[in-house]
Structure formats: structure tokens, C-alpha cells
Scaffold this motif. Structure first.
Motif, PDB file in Angstrom:
ATOM      1  N   GLY A  30       0.815  -1.207   0.000  1.00  0.00           N
ATOM      2  CA  GLY A  30       0.000   0.000   0.000  1.00  0.00           C
ATOM      3  C   GLY A  30       0.842   1.246   0.000  1.00  0.00           C
ATOM      4  N   ASP A  31       0.485   2.217   0.862  1.00  0.00           N
ATOM      5  CA  ASP A  31       1.294   3.423   0.948  1.00  0.00           C
ATOM      6  C   ASP A  31       2.548   3.124   1.758  1.00  0.00           C
ATOM      7  OD1 ASP A  31       0.618   3.497   3.661  1.00  0.00           O
ATOM      8  OD2 ASP A  31      -0.886   5.072   3.400  1.00  0.00           O
ATOM      9  N   SER A  32       3.389   4.115   1.919  1.00  0.00           N
ATOM     10  CA  SER A  32       4.696   3.875   2.536  1.00  0.00           C
ATOM     11  C   SER A  32       4.606   3.527   4.017  1.00  0.00           C
ATOM     12  CB  SER A  32       5.597   5.094   2.336  1.00  0.00           C
ATOM     13  OG  SER A  32       5.919   5.220   0.967  1.00  0.00           O
ATOM     14  N   ASN A  33       3.600   4.040   4.691  1.00  0.00           N
ATOM     15  CA  ASN A  33       3.412   3.663   6.095  1.00  0.00           C
ATOM     16  C   ASN A  33       3.104   2.176   6.205  1.00  0.00           C
ATOM     17  OD1 ASN A  33       1.063   3.222   8.335  1.00  0.00           O
ATOM     18  ND2 ASN A  33       2.687   4.565   9.101  1.00  0.00           N
ATOM     19  N   TYR A  34       2.178   1.720   5.379  1.00  0.00           N
ATOM     20  CA  TYR A  34       1.811   0.297   5.368  1.00  0.00           C
ATOM     21  C   TYR A  34       3.016  -0.564   5.003  1.00  0.00           C
ATOM     22  CZ  TYR A  34      -0.849  -3.921   4.100  1.00  0.00           C
ATOM     23  OH  TYR A  34      -1.325  -5.206   4.017  1.00  0.00           O
ATOM     24  N   ASN A  35       3.745  -0.160   3.958  1.00  0.00           N
ATOM     25  CA  ASN A  35       4.900  -0.926   3.500  1.00  0.00           C
ATOM     26  C   ASN A  35       6.004  -0.983   4.545  1.00  0.00           C
ATOM     27  OD1 ASN A  35       3.529  -1.252   1.108  1.00  0.00           O
ATOM     28  ND2 ASN A  35       4.772   0.197  -0.056  1.00  0.00           N
ATOM     29  N   ALA A  36       6.250   0.145   5.204  1.00  0.00           N
ATOM     30  CA  ALA A  36       7.303   0.197   6.221  1.00  0.00           C
ATOM     31  C   ALA A  36       6.971  -0.710   7.395  1.00  0.00           C
ATOM     32  CB  ALA A  36       7.510   1.626   6.699  1.00  0.00           C
ATOM     33  N   MET A  37       5.713  -0.702   7.821  1.00  0.00           N
ATOM     34  CA  MET A  37       5.312  -1.554   8.941  1.00  0.00           C
ATOM     35  C   MET A  37       5.495  -3.033   8.586  1.00  0.00           C
ATOM     36  SD  MET A  37       4.663   0.553  11.307  1.00  0.00           S
ATOM     37  CE  MET A  37       5.901   1.603  10.532  1.00  0.00           C
TER      38      MET A  37
END
Length: 343
Positions: A263-270
Motif C-alpha cells: 500500500g502506501d509507505s506507512n503500510y509498506n514500512a510496517m
């Protein structure tokens, strides 16, 4: 400027020096936003040439924040975007894999243009600080084998183009230029593309730029990276040669790969942080990062085959060398911050 517009309206090409001078004027704030928009419209109708791109790139470099390094080889890994699909921040993660392998990487990138999914959105979510002084950035590169060059910082003149690009709404010549305008003098590059449009011009451009080797990749899922599914179209370019072929992960590395959500970068980072903490090396995201790392390793002749590169990257994850490299980067940045506070 009048000469440039006359040529474009006649669908005639600019010389390299005309292209450089015009974009230099734009980046210096000498061209009104309305004229920049008219330029974009006319240029997109005419279409680019390699010599024009080289001129534009020369202007971008001349107007960028100065930063220098003599490290060689030095690779950048990035994509042009444009697939309009959710995607994982593969090239950003690949940076740390290559650095863990001892390969110097100068990752040039930006925030997402339409949503927070760009490489530098991802770095922020990973708490990886890239807002550093130029001397600190070079020291990071020398000590950790990686650094991150934020396009908005190193190309401040691009703010003069922002309004026109936003009004135009479609992709423009600047989407092609971005991946080619690393402020450092990189020698090698892996560039993801989302279509074969302009590939002949891009190939000629990197040859004119004297890059030692550039690998363009168009994923089998039409994303701008080497894909796990379908056949990735590869253009392997040196100064004097171009090798074009297809790569199929399921046939050459592993069959029956499981797709994954992103998804977005927050989702990907998590997700990425969880994979590192859980040591879930069998996840498809890890394998996706590894295969893109393999092509970058091949680009700088660090390995002799894609299979060898994939196995090396996978082993670096299993040994937690990638996790340690991320922590090493953060520790070095923390030392800069401590030093700054003590002055």
C-alpha cells in the motif's frame, strides 16, 4: 525562449545547448509558470530526443546543490513510476541489501507525487533520516556504503516547475529526467520503467551520459521493477552495446511464488519492519527485494549471474546483515546529531 517555442510548435528538435539553456532559465526562476506550462504542452506533442535529454540533465546538474564523491563504482536504483498500481518500496530496501554486500549506493528519489508512497516517504516511516548536510551525506556513503539524496533538496529549482506540472496533470518530460539526474556522478544504474515508450531514447541518453552500465527493467506486471510474476523485459546497456531479453522469476529462481499486499509507505514500512523482526525470510517481499538486488549486483559485476546475486542477497537477509546495515546507518546519523548538539 521565443526560438525554443517556435521550434517546438513546428515539432522540430532543440539542440543540446538550447535545451540546456532553456531549462537553466526555468530552474533559475526566469520563466513564468504559464510559459512553462505551454512548453510542457508543446514538448509532449513533439516528443523527446536523446540530445535534448542530455541538455536538460546538464541544466539539472548545473542548478543542483553541489555534492561530490570519487567513489567508483557507484550505483543508483530507482523507477520512473507511472504504473498507477500499489507497489512496495523495493528499490529503497534494495539500497540496504547492496550496502550490506559492500556495494556503494547513492539512492536518489523523492516523495510520492500523488500519494505518500514514494521512496522518501518510506524512509521517513522507517525513521531513516535523510535530511543531512552534504558533507555528512558523503561521510555516510564512505562509512556505510549508502546515502540518500532527496530530490527536493538537491534540485531546488524544480519548485519553479511544480505549478505547471500540477496543472498539466499528466506525466511529462520531468518524469523521464528525474531518475537520470542523480546529483552525484554515478557510474551504474538500475532504472525501472512502466512502459517501453521512449526506451530507445533512454538507451541513447545513458550512452551519451557515459554511464558504464545501465539496466532498464519493465516488470511482467507492468510495474517499474523486476517482478516476481510474468516476464520482466530487460534492456542491459553499456556505452557500446545493448542486450535485450526476458527474465522469468518462476522459471529461473522459484516457481509458485505467492503474491503479497502492499500500500502506501506507512503500510509498506510496517510490513518490512515486521519481516525483519520476525526474521520471516521466506516472505515474497524479501524474495522480491532479493531479485532486484541481484540485477543491481550484476550491473556492477559483483556477481556473474542473477541466480548468484539472488542467493547472495537472500543470504544477507538470513545473516541479518541487512538489518544490521539499517541500524548502522541510523547509528551514524545519530552520531552526527550528537556532534551537532555538542557544538
Amino acid at each position: 525562449m521565443k526560438t525554443v517555442f517556435n521550434l517546438l510548435h513546428q515539432k522540430k528538435h532543440l539542440s543540446q545547448s538550447q535545451a540546456k539553456q532553456f531549462l537553466t532559465d526555468v530552474l533559475s526562476g526566469k520563466v513564468p509558470s504559464e510559459d512553462i506550462l505551454n512548453f510542457i504542452k508543446a514538448y509532449e506533442k513533439k516528443g523527446p530526443t536523446a540530445h535534448e535529454l542530455v541538455g536538460f540533465i546538464a541544466a539539472m546538474k548545473a542548478c543542483s546543490l553541489p555534492i561530490n564523491s570519487t567513489i567508483s563504482p557507484l550505483i543508483d536504483i530507482c523507477g520512473t513510476g507511472g504504473s498507477k498500481k500499489n507497489r512496495f518500496n523495493i528499490s529503497t530496501c534494495t539500497t540496504f541489501v547492496l550496502a550490506a554486500a559492500g556495494i556503494p549506493v547513492a539512492k536518489h528519489g523523492n516523495y510520492g507525487s500523488s500519494k505518500p508512497n514514494g521512496s522518501f516517504n518510506f524512509l521517513e516511516e522507517m525513521h531513516v533520516n535523510f535530511q543531512l548536510q552534504t558533507d555528512e551525506t558523503i561521510e555516510l556513503l564512505e562509512k556505510t556504503n549508502c546515502c540518500f539524496l532527496f530530490a527536493r533538496k538537491y534540485h531546488p529549482g524544480m519548485r519553479n516547475v511544480a505549478t505547471a506540472r500540477k496543472e498539466y496533470k499528466e506525466r511529462t518530460i520531468f518524469n523521464l529526467l528525474g531518475p537520470l539526474c542523480n546529483p552525484l556522478n554515478i557510474t551504474h544504474q538500475v532504472i525501472g520503467i512502466s512502459s517501453k515508450e521512449h526506451i530507445d531514447i533512454l538507451i541513447k541518453t545513458v550512452q551519451l551520459l557515459n554511464r558504464k552500465r545501465v539496466i532498464f527493467c519493465l516488470g511482467g506486471d507492468n510495474k517499474d521493477e523486476v517482478s516476481l510474476v510474468g516476464q520482466t523485459h530487460i534492456f542491459d546497456v553499456t556505452k557500446t552495446d545493448v542486450k535485450e531479453y526476458k527474465f522469468d522469476f518462476s522459471k529461473e529462481i522459484e516457481a509458485n511464488i505467492i503474491d503479497y499486499k502492499c500500500g502506501d509507505s506507512n503500510y509498506n514500512a510496517m510490513i518490512f519492519i515486521k519481516l525483519l523482526l520476525d526474521k520471516d525470510w521466506n516472505h515474497s517481499i524479501i524474495k522480491h527485494i532479493c531479485i532486484n538486488s541481484a540485477f543491481a549486483m550484476l550491473c556492477v559485476n559483483h556477481v556473474s549471474s542473477i541466480k548468484e546475486g539472488f542467493n547472495l542477497a537472500y543470504d544477507l537477509f538470513k545473516k541479518e546483515a541487512v538489518t544490521k546495515k539499517i541500524n548502522e546507518y541510523k547509528l551514524q546519523v545519530a552520531q552526527f546529531e550528537t556532534k551537532s548538539l555538542s557544538i
